[in-house]
Scaffold this motif. Structure first.
Motif, PDB file in Angstrom:
ATOM      1  N   VAL A  68       0.840  -1.196   0.000  1.00  0.00           N
ATOM      2  CA  VAL A  68       0.000   0.000   0.000  1.00  0.00           C
ATOM      3  C   VAL A  68       0.877   1.249   0.000  1.00  0.00           C
ATOM      4  O   VAL A  68       0.600   2.212  -0.722  1.00  0.00           O
ATOM      5  CB  VAL A  68      -0.960  -0.014   1.209  1.00  0.00           C
ATOM      6  CG1 VAL A  68      -1.714   1.290   1.332  1.00  0.00           C
ATOM      7  CG2 VAL A  68      -1.929  -1.180   1.080  1.00  0.00           C
ATOM      8  N   ALA A  69       1.942   1.234   0.785  1.00  0.00           N
ATOM      9  CA  ALA A  69       2.850   2.387   0.819  1.00  0.00           C
ATOM     10  C   ALA A  69       3.508   2.592  -0.541  1.00  0.00           C
ATOM     11  O   ALA A  69       3.669   3.742  -0.985  1.00  0.00           O
ATOM     12  CB  ALA A  69       3.907   2.190   1.897  1.00  0.00           C
ATOM     13  N   ALA A  70       3.874   1.510  -1.214  1.00  0.00           N
ATOM     14  CA  ALA A  70       4.489   1.638  -2.536  1.00  0.00           C
ATOM     15  C   ALA A  70       3.507   2.229  -3.543  1.00  0.00           C
ATOM     16  O   ALA A  70       3.868   3.102  -4.342  1.00  0.00           O
ATOM     17  CB  ALA A  70       4.978   0.268  -3.014  1.00  0.00           C
ATOM     18  N   VAL A  71       2.266   1.776  -3.504  1.00  0.00           N
ATOM     19  CA  VAL A  71       1.261   2.305  -4.434  1.00  0.00           C
ATOM     20  C   VAL A  71       0.987   3.784  -4.138  1.00  0.00           C
ATOM     21  O   VAL A  71       0.902   4.604  -5.064  1.00  0.00           O
ATOM     22  CB  VAL A  71      -0.041   1.477  -4.347  1.00  0.00           C
ATOM     23  CG1 VAL A  71      -1.186   2.161  -5.066  1.00  0.00           C
ATOM     24  CG2 VAL A  71       0.199   0.094  -4.923  1.00  0.00           C
ATOM     25  N   GLY A  73       3.026   5.880  -2.717  1.00  0.00           N
ATOM     26  CA  GLY A  73       4.219   6.626  -3.116  1.00  0.00           C
ATOM     27  C   GLY A  73       4.269   6.846  -4.614  1.00  0.00           C
ATOM     28  O   GLY A  73       4.592   7.941  -5.085  1.00  0.00           O
ATOM     29  N   ALA A  74       3.934   5.813  -5.380  1.00  0.00           N
ATOM     30  CA  ALA A  74       3.905   5.956  -6.843  1.00  0.00           C
ATOM     31  C   ALA A  74       2.836   6.956  -7.259  1.00  0.00           C
ATOM     32  O   ALA A  74       3.048   7.759  -8.179  1.00  0.00           O
ATOM     33  CB  ALA A  74       3.653   4.604  -7.491  1.00  0.00           C
ATOM     34  N   ALA A  75       1.697   6.931  -6.591  1.00  0.00           N
ATOM     35  CA  ALA A  75       0.631   7.893  -6.905  1.00  0.00           C
ATOM     36  C   ALA A  75       1.066   9.317  -6.583  1.00  0.00           C
ATOM     37  O   ALA A  75       0.769  10.251  -7.333  1.00  0.00           O
ATOM     38  CB  ALA A  75      -0.642   7.533  -6.140  1.00  0.00           C
ATOM     39  N   ALA A  76       1.790   9.478  -5.489  1.00  0.00           N
ATOM     40  CA  ALA A  76       2.266  10.814  -5.129  1.00  0.00           C
ATOM     41  C   ALA A  76       3.281  11.323  -6.147  1.00  0.00           C
ATOM     42  O   ALA A  76       3.288  12.513  -6.487  1.00  0.00           O
ATOM     43  CB  ALA A  76       2.873  10.793  -3.726  1.00  0.00           C
ATOM     44  N   LEU A  77       4.135  10.432  -6.633  1.00  0.00           N
ATOM     45  CA  LEU A  77       5.121  10.840  -7.636  1.00  0.00           C
ATOM     46  C   LEU A  77       4.471  11.145  -8.984  1.00  0.00           C
ATOM     47  O   LEU A  77       4.932  12.014  -9.713  1.00  0.00           O
ATOM     48  CB  LEU A  77       6.177   9.752  -7.808  1.00  0.00           C
ATOM     49  CG  LEU A  77       7.172   9.612  -6.668  1.00  0.00           C
ATOM     50  CD1 LEU A  77       8.083   8.416  -6.904  1.00  0.00           C
ATOM     51  CD2 LEU A  77       7.989  10.865  -6.505  1.00  0.00           C
ATOM     52  N   ALA A  78       3.422  10.419  -9.321  1.00  0.00           N
ATOM     53  CA  ALA A  78       2.764  10.606 -10.612  1.00  0.00           C
ATOM     54  C   ALA A  78       2.017  11.930 -10.669  1.00  0.00           C
ATOM     55  O   ALA A  78       1.916  12.540 -11.728  1.00  0.00           O
ATOM     56  CB  ALA A  78       1.809   9.445 -10.889  1.00  0.00           C
ATOM     57  N   GLY A  79       1.488  12.359  -9.548  1.00  0.00           N
ATOM     58  CA  GLY A  79       0.760  13.612  -9.523  1.00  0.00           C
ATOM     59  C   GLY A  79      -0.742  13.378  -9.606  1.00  0.00           C
ATOM     60  O   GLY A  79      -1.208  12.357 -10.109  1.00  0.00           O
TER      61      GLY A  79
END
Length: 100
Positions: A68-71, A73-79
């Motif tokens: 969940v943290a990885a997903v 984090g990826a969502a935060a990086l994607a914008g």
């Protein structure tokens, strides 16, 4: 005397006492988490497919916090814009799968 250790001042002793109390709290918390995990494994805790979607997501998040943290984090990086576009494309497919 080279063999003896100096006595801490009262202020230093307060700090040492707080450090000791914190270590004990952390140890107790770690032991409680370890026991909870062992109990969950013994009970065979799984995501129940009959539960509502939010309950299943919460169960999955408890069982797999790193995923969940990885997903997230990826969502935060994607914008936010990219995440909304992806959700707009994926959400209808998920809803169709749930009906069928």
């Amino acid at each position: 005397m080279p063999g003896s250790t100096p006595r801490p001042t009262p202020e230093q002793q307060q700090v040492l006492d707080r450090i000791l109390a914190q270590r004990e709290r952390l140890r107790a918390r770690r032991d409680a988490l370890r026991q909870a995990r062992a109990a969950a494994i013994a009970q065979g805790v799984r995501v129940n497919p009959a539960d509502p979607l939010l309950t299943r997501l919460a169960s999955f998040a408890r069982l797999h916090p790193l995923a969940v943290a990885a997903v997230l984090g990826a969502a935060a990086l994607a914008g936010p814009g990219r995440v909304l576009r992806l959700a707009g494309a994926v959400l209808p497919a998920i809803l169709r799968m749930r009906r069928g």
